[in-house]
Design a protein around this motif. Structure first.
Motif, PDB file in Angstrom:
ATOM      1  N   SER A  49       7.863   9.886  -6.973  1.00  0.00           N
ATOM      2  CA  SER A  49       6.717  10.246  -6.193  1.00  0.00           C
ATOM      3  C   SER A  49       6.995  11.414  -5.279  1.00  0.00           C
ATOM      4  N   LEU A  50       8.153  11.642  -4.893  1.00  0.00           N
ATOM      5  CA  LEU A  50       8.364  13.127  -4.066  1.00  0.00           C
ATOM      6  C   LEU A  50       8.363  14.146  -4.873  1.00  0.00           C
ATOM      7  N   ALA A  51       8.586  13.871  -6.484  1.00  0.00           N
ATOM      8  CA  ALA A  51       8.606  15.028  -7.186  1.00  0.00           C
ATOM      9  C   ALA A  51       7.047  15.382  -7.695  1.00  0.00           C
ATOM     10  N   SER A  52       6.318  14.360  -7.521  1.00  0.00           N
ATOM     11  CA  SER A  52       4.799  14.270  -7.825  1.00  0.00           C
ATOM     12  C   SER A  52       3.921  14.948  -6.610  1.00  0.00           C
ATOM     13  N   LEU A  53       4.596  15.382  -5.648  1.00  0.00           N
ATOM     14  CA  LEU A  53       3.730  15.643  -4.328  1.00  0.00           C
ATOM     15  C   LEU A  53       3.589  17.140  -4.428  1.00  0.00           C
ATOM     16  N   ALA A  54       2.345  17.365  -3.687  1.00  0.00           N
ATOM     17  CA  ALA A  54       1.934  18.758  -3.693  1.00  0.00           C
ATOM     18  C   ALA A  54       2.761  19.310  -2.182  1.00  0.00           C
ATOM     19  N   ALA A  55       2.762  20.670  -2.245  1.00  0.00           N
ATOM     20  CA  ALA A  55       3.128  21.266  -0.916  1.00  0.00           C
ATOM     21  C   ALA A  55       2.431  20.588   0.340  1.00  0.00           C
ATOM     22  N   GLY A  56       2.737  20.182   1.233  1.00  0.00           N
ATOM     23  CA  GLY A  56       2.226  19.758   2.599  1.00  0.00           C
ATOM     24  C   GLY A  56       1.414  18.391   2.387  1.00  0.00           C
ATOM     25  N   GLY A  57       1.958  17.817   1.152  1.00  0.00           N
ATOM     26  CA  GLY A  57       1.277  16.403   0.788  1.00  0.00           C
ATOM     27  C   GLY A  57       1.915  15.243   1.856  1.00  0.00           C
ATOM     28  N   HIS A  58       1.384  14.061   1.466  1.00  0.00           N
ATOM     29  CA  HIS A  58       1.819  13.148   2.197  1.00  0.00           C
ATOM     30  C   HIS A  58       1.715  11.842   1.439  1.00  0.00           C
ATOM     31  N   VAL A  59       3.132  10.937   1.717  1.00  0.00           N
ATOM     32  CA  VAL A  59       3.697   9.865   0.932  1.00  0.00           C
ATOM     33  C   VAL A  59       3.493   8.776   2.106  1.00  0.00           C
ATOM     34  N   ALA A  60       2.583   7.677   1.559  1.00  0.00           N
ATOM     35  CA  ALA A  60       2.356   6.592   2.672  1.00  0.00           C
ATOM     36  C   ALA A  60       3.329   5.494   1.965  1.00  0.00           C
ATOM     37  N   LEU A  61       4.481   5.283   2.705  1.00  0.00           N
ATOM     38  CA  LEU A  61       5.720   4.379   2.058  1.00  0.00           C
ATOM     39  C   LEU A  61       5.076   3.153   2.517  1.00  0.00           C
ATOM     40  N   ILE A  62       5.030   2.217   1.472  1.00  0.00           N
ATOM     41  CA  ILE A  62       4.423   1.025   1.756  1.00  0.00           C
ATOM     42  C   ILE A  62       5.251  -0.115   1.159  1.00  0.00           C
ATOM     43  N   GLY A  63       5.703  -0.029  -0.094  1.00  0.00           N
ATOM     44  CA  GLY A  63       6.228  -1.067  -0.468  1.00  0.00           C
ATOM     45  C   GLY A  63       7.480  -1.235  -1.122  1.00  0.00           C
ATOM     46  N   VAL A  64       7.867  -2.407  -1.677  1.00  0.00           N
ATOM     47  CA  VAL A  64       9.311  -2.604  -2.094  1.00  0.00           C
ATOM     48  C   VAL A  64       9.132  -3.195  -3.358  1.00  0.00           C
ATOM     49  N   LEU A  65       8.253  -2.830  -4.214  1.00  0.00           N
ATOM     50  CA  LEU A  65       8.545  -3.559  -5.487  1.00  0.00           C
ATOM     51  C   LEU A  65       9.651  -3.438  -6.364  1.00  0.00           C
ATOM     52  N   THR A  66      10.626  -2.260  -6.079  1.00  0.00           N
ATOM     53  CA  THR A  66      11.685  -2.206  -6.633  1.00  0.00           C
ATOM     54  C   THR A  66      13.027  -2.339  -5.605  1.00  0.00           C
ATOM     55  N   GLY A  67      12.602  -3.077  -4.686  1.00  0.00           N
ATOM     56  CA  GLY A  67      13.695  -3.635  -3.630  1.00  0.00           C
ATOM     57  C   GLY A  67      13.664  -2.961  -2.385  1.00  0.00           C
ATOM     58  N   PHE A  68      14.822  -3.476  -1.621  1.00  0.00           N
ATOM     59  CA  PHE A  68      14.635  -3.003  -0.045  1.00  0.00           C
ATOM     60  C   PHE A  68      15.933  -1.923   0.103  1.00  0.00           C
ATOM     61  N   HIS A  88      -1.715  12.941  -1.883  1.00  0.00           N
ATOM     62  CA  HIS A  88      -1.235  11.452  -1.316  1.00  0.00           C
ATOM     63  C   HIS A  88      -0.565  10.802  -2.484  1.00  0.00           C
ATOM     64  N   VAL A  89       0.355  10.005  -1.922  1.00  0.00           N
ATOM     65  CA  VAL A  89       0.909   9.184  -2.774  1.00  0.00           C
ATOM     66  C   VAL A  89       0.932   7.652  -2.079  1.00  0.00           C
ATOM     67  N   VAL A  90       0.500   6.674  -2.963  1.00  0.00           N
ATOM     68  CA  VAL A  90       0.403   5.267  -2.474  1.00  0.00           C
ATOM     69  C   VAL A  90       1.617   4.791  -3.023  1.00  0.00           C
ATOM     70  N   GLU A  91       2.633   4.861  -2.206  1.00  0.00           N
ATOM     71  CA  GLU A  91       3.872   4.452  -2.651  1.00  0.00           C
ATOM     72  C   GLU A  91       4.224   2.886  -2.309  1.00  0.00           C
ATOM     73  N   VAL A  92       3.894   2.129  -3.190  1.00  0.00           N
ATOM     74  CA  VAL A  92       4.313   0.824  -3.325  1.00  0.00           C
ATOM     75  C   VAL A  92       5.479   0.216  -3.979  1.00  0.00           C
ATOM     76  N   GLY A  93       6.128   1.262  -4.765  1.00  0.00           N
ATOM     77  CA  GLY A  93       7.358   0.903  -5.526  1.00  0.00           C
ATOM     78  C   GLY A  93       8.703   0.862  -4.704  1.00  0.00           C
ATOM     79  N   GLY A  94       8.521   1.789  -3.471  1.00  0.00           N
ATOM     80  CA  GLY A  94      10.129   1.942  -2.795  1.00  0.00           C
ATOM     81  C   GLY A  94      11.004   2.640  -3.414  1.00  0.00           C
ATOM     82  N   PRO A  95      12.542   2.192  -3.171  1.00  0.00           N
ATOM     83  CA  PRO A  95      13.621   3.016  -3.394  1.00  0.00           C
ATOM     84  C   PRO A  95      13.571   3.466  -5.060  1.00  0.00           C
ATOM     85  N   GLY A  96      13.173   2.513  -5.711  1.00  0.00           N
ATOM     86  CA  GLY A  96      13.213   3.016  -7.234  1.00  0.00           C
ATOM     87  C   GLY A  96      12.171   4.099  -7.775  1.00  0.00           C
TER      88      GLY A  96
END
Ligand SMILES: NC(=O)c1ccc[n+]([C@@H]2O[C@H](COP(=O)([O-])OP(=O)(O)OC[C@H]3O[C@@H](n4cnc5c(N)ncnc54)[C@H](OP(=O)(O)O)[C@@H]3O)[C@@H](O)[C@H]2O)c1
Length: 337
Positions: free
Chosen positions: A244-263, A231-239
């Motif tokens: 985060s995707l490179a850090s993800l395991a096969a079958g993993g889950h990204v929770a896309l939450i934040g925009v600390l690097t913008g919209f 799981h990635v708690v993705e608070v950074g956003g586009p940047g």
């Protein structure tokens, strides 16, 4: 009573104390004497004018807790003296999200909590765990419910899984606490070694300084024996999404939450979602039902929100500046005497 409002100064809005009549609870409403509020990164976004002209005069902050002072006719869930927190989405009670709920988001589309008294419909309040103070309860409505929905509701986090939490702000520290309590291994990233040390004190398994290690995804990969995180708690956003995707395991889950690097658009390809048979969920806080389930968990595990600093009511503008500085670890609170 004193009530903060956002007033335009230059390009942005600043919180200004105003004197307003104390609200009288109408039928179905609950009047609360607010005792504490907490800030979220979203409050900075609101103050930057993202919600346009309606920001002028808006009562800021979504998150607050206090004591029921009086109830209007027909109220059955609360009585004077009850300790309550407000729900971020006043209208999202249960079930799937609907677009109409956006209009009920406190401190943005709807008036917020930074006032001595707030009256809201009874459906929009929730009792909080008894072991928590008003200041601790004021940390829950946005950041904690977001972390809960991300990991537990949508992520179905299981013991033994690995979680990557970006940074050490409000959402990420709640994610760390929930994941540790559920038996997960948590890797935290931060710009500060001192904050990584504090995260370890809360049970983080590993920490990566993303400033000293710009390729932090490679370090996450190494730490997980080239398996990646579940799981990635993705608070950074586009940047940060590419790493985060490179850090993800096969079958993993990204929770896309934040925009600390913008919209904007992500800097990298989304194709790793395909090659990893992974999934990504957009998360926007959560419902009252999520909040209730989370409170039960917090009560059972005796969890306590991590408060970095408490500002007096009169110093809300300083609290905003401190949030903007990113110097905090966990949550920033404004107390109301
Ligand atoms: N979708 C939703 O429902 C929802 C709900 C809540 C929040 N959010 C969003 O989630 C984000 C976090 O919110 P928050 O209230 O928890 O923020 P916050 O408390 O202000 O946390 C900010 C922290 O994030 C870290 N950070 C900043 N830039 C980073 C980067 N490029 N990479 C990694 N970490 C970085 C820093 O931690 P270090 O100092 O440790 O480096 C910083 O202190 C915001 O974008 C907010 O808008 C969304």
């Amino acid at each position: 009573m004193r009530q903060y409002q956002l007033h335009k100064q230059g390009e942005a809005y600043v919180p200004v104390i105003t004197e307003q009549p104390k609200p009288v609870p109408g039928p179905g409403q609950v009047l609360v004497r607010v005792r504490a509020c907490s800030l979220n990164y979203r409050d900075l976004i609101v103050a930057r004018g993202r919600f346009g002209d309606k920001t002028q005069g808006r009562v800021p902050l979504s998150d607050g807790a206090g004591e029921v002072e009086a109830v209007g006719g027909g109220v059955t869930r609360f009585k004077p003296g009850d300790r309550v927190a407000a729900c971020f989405f006043q209208d999202w009670i249960d079930g799937p999200f609907e677009m109409r709920y956006h209009g009920s988001a406190l401190g943005g589309e709807a008036p917020g909590m930074l006032a001595e008294y707030v009256a809201l419909p009874e459906q929009g309040w929730i009792k909080f765990p008894e072991h928590l103070s008003f200041q601790e309860a004021a940390c829950l409505p946005c950041a904690a419910v977001t972390a809960w929905q991300a990991l537990v509701v949508r992520g179905a986090l299981a013991a033994g899984e690995t979680v990557l939490a970006l940074g050490t702000g409000g959402v990420s520290i709640f994610a760390l606490q929930f994941a540790v309590a559920l038996g997960a291994r948590v890797i935290v990233t931060s710009s500060s070694d001192a904050k990584l040390e504090r995260a370890r004190g809360l049970g983080a398994w590993e920490g990566v300084n993303y400033q000293r290690t710009p390729d932090w995804d490679k370090e996450v990969w190494r730490l997980t024996d080239k398996r990646g995180v579940d799981h990635v708690v993705e608070v950074g956003g586009p940047g940060t999404l590419e790493k985060s995707l490179a850090s993800l395991a096969a079958g993993g889950h990204v929770a896309l939450i934040g925009v600390l690097t913008g919209f904007g658009a992500p800097t990298g390809s989304l194709f790793p979602l395909v090659t990893k048979n992974a999934r990504m969920n957009g998360i926007y806080v959560g419902s009252r039902a999520h909040f209730e389930a989370m409170n039960q968990f917090i009560a059972e595990r005796r969890l306590r929100p991590v408060i970095d600093r408490v500002f007096p009511f009169e110093q809300a503008a300083e609290a905003y500046r401190y949030q903007q500085s990113g110097g905090h670890f966990g949550k920033i609170v404004v107390e109301i005497p």
